[in-house]
Design a protein around this motif. Structure first.
Motif, PDB file in Angstrom:
ATOM      1  N   ASP A 137       0.840  -1.213   0.000  1.00 12.88           N
ATOM      2  CA  ASP A 137       0.000   0.000   0.000  1.00 12.88           C
ATOM      3  C   ASP A 137       0.866   1.251   0.000  1.00 12.88           C
ATOM      4  OD1 ASP A 137      -2.389  -1.428   0.051  1.00 12.88           O
ATOM      5  OD2 ASP A 137      -2.333  -1.605   2.240  1.00 12.88           O
ATOM      6  N   MET A 138       1.942   1.253   0.778  1.00 11.74           N
ATOM      7  CA  MET A 138       2.820   2.425   0.818  1.00 11.74           C
ATOM      8  C   MET A 138       3.520   2.610  -0.525  1.00 11.74           C
ATOM      9  SD  MET A 138       3.573   4.899   2.768  1.00 11.74           S
ATOM     10  CE  MET A 138       3.414   4.505   4.510  1.00 11.74           C
ATOM     11  N   ALA A 139       3.973   1.508  -1.100  1.00  8.44           N
ATOM     12  CA  ALA A 139       4.668   1.596  -2.397  1.00  8.44           C
ATOM     13  C   ALA A 139       3.774   2.243  -3.447  1.00  8.44           C
ATOM     14  CB  ALA A 139       5.127   0.212  -2.844  1.00  8.44           C
ATOM     15  N   ARG A 140       2.484   1.895  -3.408  1.00  7.10           N
ATOM     16  CA  ARG A 140       1.547   2.405  -4.426  1.00  7.10           C
ATOM     17  C   ARG A 140       1.400   3.918  -4.399  1.00  7.10           C
ATOM     18  NH1 ARG A 140      -1.698  -1.864  -2.679  1.00  7.10           N
ATOM     19  NH2 ARG A 140      -1.245  -3.638  -4.031  1.00  7.10           N
ATOM     20  N   ILE A 141       1.590   4.536  -3.219  1.00  2.22           N
ATOM     21  CA  ILE A 141       1.404   6.004  -3.155  1.00  2.22           C
ATOM     22  C   ILE A 141       2.737   6.754  -3.198  1.00  2.22           C
ATOM     23  CG2 ILE A 141      -0.828   5.911  -1.958  1.00  2.22           C
ATOM     24  CD1 ILE A 141       0.788   6.643   0.637  1.00  2.22           C
ATOM     25  N   ALA A 142       3.846   6.010  -3.352  1.00  2.00           N
ATOM     26  CA  ALA A 142       5.162   6.660  -3.356  1.00  2.00           C
ATOM     27  C   ALA A 142       5.547   7.091  -4.771  1.00  2.00           C
ATOM     28  CB  ALA A 142       6.209   5.700  -2.804  1.00  2.00           C
ATOM     29  N   SER A 143       6.540   8.000  -4.838  1.00  2.00           N
ATOM     30  CA  SER A 143       7.097   8.400  -6.142  1.00  2.00           C
ATOM     31  C   SER A 143       8.169   7.418  -6.583  1.00  2.00           C
ATOM     32  CB  SER A 143       7.713   9.792  -6.052  1.00  2.00           C
ATOM     33  OG  SER A 143       6.728  10.728  -5.717  1.00  2.00           O
ATOM     34  N   SER A 144       8.808   6.768  -5.620  1.00  2.00           N
ATOM     35  CA  SER A 144       9.781   5.723  -5.943  1.00  2.00           C
ATOM     36  C   SER A 144       9.911   4.799  -4.742  1.00  2.00           C
ATOM     37  CB  SER A 144      11.146   6.328  -6.299  1.00  2.00           C
ATOM     38  OG  SER A 144      11.643   7.071  -5.207  1.00  2.00           O
ATOM     39  N   ILE A 168       9.331  -7.938  -1.760  1.00  2.00           N
ATOM     40  CA  ILE A 168       8.711  -8.523  -2.960  1.00  2.00           C
ATOM     41  C   ILE A 168       7.301  -7.951  -3.148  1.00  2.00           C
ATOM     42  CG2 ILE A 168       7.880 -10.680  -4.020  1.00  2.00           C
ATOM     43  CD1 ILE A 168      10.947 -10.520  -4.055  1.00  2.00           C
ATOM     44  N   LEU A 169       6.537  -7.884  -2.062  1.00  2.00           N
ATOM     45  CA  LEU A 169       5.168  -7.335  -2.160  1.00  2.00           C
ATOM     46  C   LEU A 169       5.182  -5.879  -2.613  1.00  2.00           C
ATOM     47  CD1 LEU A 169       3.611  -8.854   1.099  1.00  2.00           C
ATOM     48  CD2 LEU A 169       2.931  -9.372  -1.267  1.00  2.00           C
ATOM     49  N   ALA A 170       6.057  -5.077  -1.996  1.00  2.00           N
ATOM     50  CA  ALA A 170       6.143  -3.653  -2.358  1.00  2.00           C
ATOM     51  C   ALA A 170       6.626  -3.505  -3.794  1.00  2.00           C
ATOM     52  CB  ALA A 170       7.073  -2.921  -1.393  1.00  2.00           C
ATOM     53  N   GLY A 171       7.616  -4.305  -4.158  1.00  2.00           N
ATOM     54  CA  GLY A 171       8.173  -4.239  -5.514  1.00  2.00           C
ATOM     55  C   GLY A 171       7.126  -4.588  -6.567  1.00  2.00           C
ATOM     56  N   GLU A 172       6.318  -5.618  -6.293  1.00  2.00           N
ATOM     57  CA  GLU A 172       5.268  -5.997  -7.258  1.00  2.00           C
ATOM     58  C   GLU A 172       4.251  -4.873  -7.404  1.00  2.00           C
ATOM     59  OE1 GLU A 172       5.485 -10.858  -6.656  1.00  2.00           O
ATOM     60  OE2 GLU A 172       3.968  -9.708  -5.569  1.00  2.00           O
ATOM     61  N   ALA A 173       3.888  -4.252  -6.278  1.00  2.00           N
ATOM     62  CA  ALA A 173       2.916  -3.152  -6.324  1.00  2.00           C
ATOM     63  C   ALA A 173       3.488  -1.979  -7.116  1.00  2.00           C
ATOM     64  CB  ALA A 173       2.557  -2.718  -4.901  1.00  2.00           C
ATOM     65  N   ALA A 174       4.754  -1.645  -6.871  1.00  2.00           N
ATOM     66  CA  ALA A 174       5.399  -0.544  -7.601  1.00  2.00           C
ATOM     67  C   ALA A 174       5.470  -0.863  -9.086  1.00  2.00           C
ATOM     68  CB  ALA A 174       6.787  -0.283  -7.029  1.00  2.00           C
ATOM     69  N   ASN A 175       5.853  -2.090  -9.404  1.00  2.14           N
ATOM     70  CA  ASN A 175       5.939  -2.501 -10.819  1.00  2.14           C
ATOM     71  C   ASN A 175       4.586  -2.360 -11.520  1.00  2.14           C
ATOM     72  OD1 ASN A 175       8.398  -5.270 -10.511  1.00  2.14           O
ATOM     73  ND2 ASN A 175       8.669  -3.062 -10.613  1.00  2.14           N
ATOM     74  N   GLU A 176       3.518  -2.767 -10.833  1.00  2.00           N
ATOM     75  CA  GLU A 176       2.175  -2.652 -11.437  1.00  2.00           C
ATOM     76  C   GLU A 176       1.824  -1.207 -11.787  1.00  2.00           C
ATOM     77  OE1 GLU A 176      -0.551  -4.356  -8.612  1.00  2.00           O
ATOM     78  OE2 GLU A 176       0.327  -6.366  -8.909  1.00  2.00           O
ATOM     79  N   GLY A 181       4.062   1.229 -12.351  1.00  2.74           N
ATOM     80  CA  GLY A 181       5.128   1.902 -13.097  1.00  2.74           C
ATOM     81  C   GLY A 181       5.974   2.830 -12.244  1.00  2.74           C
ATOM     82  N   ILE A 182       6.024   2.559 -10.938  1.00  3.29           N
ATOM     83  CA  ILE A 182       6.838   3.382 -10.025  1.00  3.29           C
ATOM     84  C   ILE A 182       8.266   2.813 -10.021  1.00  3.29           C
ATOM     85  CG2 ILE A 182       7.169   3.921  -7.547  1.00  3.29           C
ATOM     86  CD1 ILE A 182       3.984   3.709  -7.420  1.00  3.29           C
ATOM     87  N   PRO A 183       9.288   3.675 -10.209  1.00  2.00           N
ATOM     88  CA  PRO A 183      10.646   3.139 -10.277  1.00  2.00           C
ATOM     89  C   PRO A 183      11.087   2.446  -8.980  1.00  2.00           C
ATOM     90  CG  PRO A 183      10.648   5.559 -10.455  1.00  2.00           C
ATOM     91  CD  PRO A 183       9.230   5.132 -10.426  1.00  2.00           C
ATOM     92  N   VAL A 184      11.773   1.323  -9.144  1.00  2.86           N
ATOM     93  CA  VAL A 184      12.292   0.565  -8.001  1.00  2.86           C
ATOM     94  C   VAL A 184      13.816   0.566  -8.079  1.00  2.86           C
ATOM     95  CG1 VAL A 184      12.247  -1.609  -6.731  1.00  2.86           C
ATOM     96  CG2 VAL A 184      10.240  -0.916  -8.078  1.00  2.86           C
ATOM     97  N   ILE A 185      14.455   1.029  -7.010  1.00  4.59           N
ATOM     98  CA  ILE A 185      15.912   1.141  -6.955  1.00  4.59           C
ATOM     99  C   ILE A 185      16.390   0.121  -5.930  1.00  4.59           C
ATOM    100  CG2 ILE A 185      17.793   2.850  -6.845  1.00  4.59           C
ATOM    101  CD1 ILE A 185      15.177   3.764  -8.428  1.00  4.59           C
ATOM    102  N   PHE A 186      17.454  -0.605  -6.252  1.00  5.48           N
ATOM    103  CA  PHE A 186      17.876  -1.724  -5.386  1.00  5.48           C
ATOM    104  C   PHE A 186      19.325  -1.567  -4.945  1.00  5.48           C
ATOM    105  CE2 PHE A 186      19.219  -6.411  -5.293  1.00  5.48           C
ATOM    106  CZ  PHE A 186      18.863  -6.556  -3.959  1.00  5.48           C
ATOM    107  N   ASP A 187      19.568  -1.732  -3.641  1.00  3.93           N
ATOM    108  CA  ASP A 187      20.926  -1.724  -3.076  1.00  3.93           C
ATOM    109  C   ASP A 187      21.218  -3.117  -2.512  1.00  3.93           C
ATOM    110  OD1 ASP A 187      23.259  -1.359  -1.557  1.00  3.93           O
ATOM    111  OD2 ASP A 187      22.752   0.733  -1.150  1.00  3.93           O
ATOM    112  N   PRO A 188      22.047  -3.899  -3.203  1.00  9.36           N
ATOM    113  CA  PRO A 188      22.306  -5.284  -2.778  1.00  9.36           C
ATOM    114  C   PRO A 188      23.411  -5.354  -1.715  1.00  9.36           C
ATOM    115  CG  PRO A 188      23.488  -4.862  -4.808  1.00  9.36           C
ATOM    116  CD  PRO A 188      22.779  -3.572  -4.442  1.00  9.36           C
ATOM    117  N   VAL A 189      23.194  -4.686  -0.593  1.00  8.12           N
ATOM    118  CA  VAL A 189      24.248  -4.563   0.429  1.00  8.12           C
ATOM    119  C   VAL A 189      24.797  -5.942   0.831  1.00  8.12           C
ATOM    120  CG1 VAL A 189      24.831  -3.692   2.724  1.00  8.12           C
ATOM    121  CG2 VAL A 189      23.085  -2.527   1.365  1.00  8.12           C
ATOM    122  N   GLY A 190      26.094  -6.105   0.700  1.00  5.40           N
ATOM    123  CA  GLY A 190      26.751  -7.327   1.169  1.00  5.40           C
ATOM    124  C   GLY A 190      26.538  -8.542   0.286  1.00  5.40           C
TER     125      GLY A 190
END
Ligand code: ATP
Ligand code: TZP
Ligand code: MG
Ligand code: MG
Length: 267
Positions: A54-61, A78-86, A88-97
């Protein structure tokens, strides 16, 4: 990339105050929120599986960071990412470690497989490990830093089908076809925890206002490094504690003249 367009992009962040949803690690949460506020963006952290989408859906990124991952936050990512993808909200990933433990490497690869990631940002070892090359990594810090970073970034962009940002002394930003090298920044950034993580979220803020994601990434990386150089000028005698605070001040102050004077970007 013209220097005056960098400032215009920064000004868009300050005007629009994009909402950046971060699912990030417990080490850097406060620093990330303060850094985004200083920049002019609006941070929110929301990790629970019950609300992440729900938060991802109202965010700019949306910014995903596996710095202190656990099964619950991975589910939320995964849930937030799928919602953002649906949406078209950009998803930025930091693969720390990534590369430090099998769980981190496998989770980073799973996120790249299951989500449409717009931009991945990490040190060279993390990016190499995400694409299946075994570069040495020391916990969350880059191990060896020799090797051709630009080649690695281009190969990773092709394999992962997204923009790749590899940071270090110089930063490489590529979509696999066009590559920029940014030489802004200061070694004091490596003495404050979370400066890589905050940069990933700052890239997130820029993607919230700029549809050209290469422009957003280069502007974010360069302006971030300029703020660090200005902060270091004022605090290098005192050390990392003072630098950390002054860096937040400088993130809020970067001006058009600073960009003209300091920006170091090569195509
Ligand atoms: P690591 O854990 O390996 O330090 P990180 O995720 O913290 O990785 P960095 O690669 O340190 O991320 O990048 C964070 C910021 O620090 C970037 O703006 C980068 O340009 C800057 N930076 C890193 N090393 C240096 C350096 N030696 N000189 C100048 N700037 C640097
Ligand atoms: N341990 C787990 S996450 C983290 C540490 C020390 C923060 C890493 O921050 P950065 O930005 O990669 O230096
Ligand atoms: Mg670091
Ligand atoms: Mg990092």
């Amino acid at each position: 990339m013209l220097k005056n367009t960098l400032f215009e992009t920064l000004q868009k962040v300050r005007d629009a105050k994009p909402l950046v949803h971060n699912i990030t690690n417990v080490v850097v949460t406060n620093f990330t929120a303060n850094g985004l506020l200083a920049l002019g963006a609006s941070p929110v952290m929301a990790n629970a599986v019950e609300e992440a989408a729900d938060m991802a859906r109202i965010a700019s990124s949306l910014v995903l960071n596996i710095g202190t991952l656990n099964p619950q936050t991975v589910d939320s990512m995964i849930l937030a990412g799928e919602a953002a993808n649906e949406q078209g909200i950009p998803v930025i990933f930091d693969p720390v470690g990534a590369g430090a433990t099998p769980y981190r490497t496998e989770t980073a690869q799973r996120i790249m497989r299951e989500l449409k990631i717009s931009i991945i940002r990490g040190n060279a070892a993390e990016i190499a490990n995400v694409v299946g090359e075994k570069w040495e990594i020391k916990g969350v810090d880059a191990g060896r830093t020799n090797g051709n970073i630009a080649d690695l970034a281009i190969t990773a962009a092709e394999k992962l089908n997204c923009i790749v940002v590899i940071t270090g002394k110089e930063d490489v930003i590529t979509n696999g076809r066009t590559t920029y090298v940014v030489a802004n920044g200061h070694p004091l950034l490596t003495k404050v925890t979370g400066t890589g993580c905050l940069l990933t979220s700052v890239i997130g803020a820029f993607t919230g206002v700029e549809k050209d994601l290469m422009q957003a990434s280069v502007a974010a990386v360069s302006i971030y490094g300029i703020a660090a150089e200005k902060a270091a000028e004022l605090t290098v005698e005192s050390g990392p504690g003072s630098f950390q605070i002054e860096f937040l001040n400088q993130l809020s102050k970067v001006a058009s003249d600073d960009i003209n004077l300091y920006a170091s970007i090569k195509k």
